[in-house]
Scaffold this active site. Structure first.
Site, PDB file in Angstrom:
ATOM      1  N   ARG A 276       0.817  -1.216   0.000  1.00 19.58           N
ATOM      2  CA  ARG A 276       0.000   0.000   0.000  1.00 19.58           C
ATOM      3  C   ARG A 276       0.849   1.264   0.000  1.00 19.58           C
ATOM      4  O   ARG A 276       0.303   2.365  -0.069  1.00 19.58           O
ATOM      5  CB  ARG A 276      -0.954  -0.021   1.189  1.00 19.58           C
TER       6      ARG A 276
ATOM      7  N   LYS B 105      -7.518 -15.783   2.615  1.00 19.90           N
ATOM      8  CA  LYS B 105      -6.833 -16.344   1.448  1.00 19.90           C
ATOM      9  C   LYS B 105      -6.458 -17.802   1.684  1.00 19.90           C
ATOM     10  O   LYS B 105      -6.620 -18.659   0.808  1.00 19.90           O
ATOM     11  CB  LYS B 105      -5.563 -15.539   1.144  1.00 19.90           C
TER      12      LYS B 105
END
Length: 548
Positions: free
Chosen positions: A274, A510
């Site tokens: 990010r 995930k």
């Protein structure tokens, strides 16, 4: 590693105790009072640095609040933690890594040694390679498999590898080369890539595959489908080398995919996803706006880095932006922050800031692993103005949940047209004014409003906002805005004593999905909880027909 073990827990710091008491008094007071008592409040409570004008006067705070917040920052050793980050110490404690997005925008003649390596030299080697490649694409020198120039660039990534590039491209579209088409694919939903490629010519299309490990499931699934699309149309596996480049650190997997490793652009484990839009992850942005504009973007970020590094807390825009966010969240109890850019080019900025802020500071333990007993990470959200005014501003003005707002605007439009920009900017000033001061029953009566509708029309006001202004949206100003919010996030995390640079919460879903994927295409017995088993069973029975 910088030792923070002697920093008292957040609620135990003297400034926290004082602020908690101070908040009790502030909650009983109104912004109208503050402005009536101080006719110069609006001109006094603002800061200017690097083309940014930051008005924080419409927050529910006083000079004493600011003094105590600065004291809280010092007791939290924010300045020491900041200096440790800039020095390349391993401030990402859970992963034992340096955090050096600030090194991505250091001048080429600077030196910053991390673990014995001058990372600035490495950064500029990659920037130079990116610039050379971008110029070849922009000029038409780079040719595809059939000797046609590239006219379409498709960035394939997810998270920061998508949100940063797409936000920057949309923000700086005015500066982009308009005979090139840019698309961004992130969602593993096939619709995303199918629609992105629908009207493109494979002979003129370049894919930028952005994945640090070249193993991110969503990105590699999309990349593989893009590869199949290209090869089916060009009829030759060797075409991949001319139509795919990689932003990665895994040369073996890149080569196995069919991408020439000479066209792999590196970045480093001290660049979090990010925080990576100014690394090689920004390759598609550089192709769009050109190397010179990309360097201006870096310069804008670096200028705010220097301001953050050297300005005293009380005169430091990122410091105050972060501390005011803590004040609103932890002491006044406001759970969200609205980010409202009044510029259509910044329509993806709220989504970018969602990841930056919520992935960084959505944490429930301190750096030492102790469970926090206070609120961290507020929810960030937003829409560009004036669109939001006709959807959710009703709640902001009259709802029972108070939403502090960051308004962002520019004195000059990049697309002047009639009186559009005056109307747009009048709404920033009016909305901030209305949130702060509202409209009382007495004012409505004086205007002749019917008594029966007065309760419905009263605006209580006393709702906080910041206003950020700049002369004009440019690559440099965008860089300054990005660095401003990056450092605001850092300040908040440092005060809360959390690790703002890991993201373990992203991983669990995930990992579970990898186990479930093969179960969706077979009849193996299911061993999950009863709800998950039932959902998978429904999917299995309906996936072929799509009918009830």
């Amino acid at each position: 590693m910088h030792d923070t073990s002697t920093t008292p827990p957040f609620p135990g710091r003297p400034a926290w105790i004082a602020l908690n008491s101070h908040a009790t008094e502030i909650k009983t007071r109104r912004l109208r009072e503050f402005f009536d008592a101080d006719k110069n409040r609006g001109t006094r409570l603002h800061l200017e640095a690097e083309n940014l004008y930051f008005d924080y006067s419409k927050n529910r705070l006083t000079d004493e609040t600011v003094r105590l917040l600065a004291q809280l920052a010092r007791e939290s050793r924010v300045e020491e933690r900041r200096d440790a980050m800039f020095a390349g110490e391993h401030v990402n404690v859970s992963e034992n890594r340096a955090v050096l997005h600030v090194a991505l925008r250091l001048p080429h003649d600077a030196t910053l040694n991390v673990d014995g390596v001058n990372v600035v030299a490495e950064v500029h080697q990659v920037l130079n390679r990116m610039a050379d490649f971008a110029r070849k694409i922009r000029s038409g020198e780079w040719r595809g498999h059939t000797n046609k120039p590239i006219r379409n660039v498709v960035n394939v990534g997810i998270g920061g590898s998508d949100l940063g590039p797409v936000m920057a491209y949309e923000a700086l579209r005015h500066f982009s080369q308009r005979d090139l088409t840019f698309r961004f694919v992130s969602n593993v939903d096939a619709t995303d890539i199918v629609e992105a490629l629908h009207d493109l010519d494979a002979e003129e299309t370049l894919f930028v595959i952005s994945s640090k490990t070249f193993g991110t499931l969503e990105t590699l699934t999309n990349a593989t489908s893009a590869r199949t699309w290209l090869v089916e149309r060009l009829g030759d596996d060797s075409a991949v080398a001319k139509h795919f480049v990689a932003v990665s650190t895994n040369a073996d997997k890149v080569a196995a995919f069919g991408i020439d490793v000479a066209n792999m652009f590196e970045f480093w484990d001290w660049v979090g996803g990010r925080y990576s839009m100014e690394s090689a992850i920004g390759l598609s942005t550089m192709i769009a706006i050109g190397p010179e504009n990309f360097y201006e973007l870096l310069a804008g970020s670096h200028a705010i880095d220097q301001h953050f590094l050297h300005a005293p807390i009380e005169e430091n825009i990122p410091m105050l932006l972060g501390l005011i966010a803590i004040w609103n969240h932890d002491f006044l109890g406001f759970p969200t922050v609205g980010v409202m850019p009044y510029d259509q080019y910044l329509h993806r900025l709220p989504a970018y800031l969602q990841q930056l802020t919520m992935e960084s500071n959505g944490k429930h333990v301190t750096q030492h692993g102790d469970h926090v007993t206070y609120e961290t990470g507020p929810i960030y959200w937003g829409e560009p103005g004036t669109n939001g005014q006709h959807s959710f501003y009703q709640l902001i003005h009259q709802g029972t949940t108070i939403v502090p707002v960051d308004f962002i605007g520019f004195a000059k439009s990049l697309n002047p047209l009639g009186d559009h920009h005056d109307i747009l900017m009048s709404n920033i000033f009016a909305q901030a004014q209305a949130l702060a001061f509202g409209k009382s029953a007495e004012e409505l009566r004086a205007e002749g409003a019917e008594e029966r509708v007065i309760p419905h029309r009263v605006m209580e006001g006393n709702r906080p906002s910041n206003v950020l202004l700049a002369p004009e949206l440019s690559p440099r100003v965008l860089g300054s805005l990005i660095a401003l919010y990056e450092h605001s996030v850092f300040v908040q995390g440092a005060v809360w004593d959390i690790d703002s640079f890991d993201q373990w919460g992203v991983e669990l879903g995930k990992q579970l999905s990898v186990k479930i994927i093969p179960e969706l295409s077979s009849d193996v017995p299911l061993t999950h909880d009863s709800s998950t088993n039932a959902l998978i069973s429904y999917y299995r029975s309906h996936k072929q027909t799509g009918q009830s």
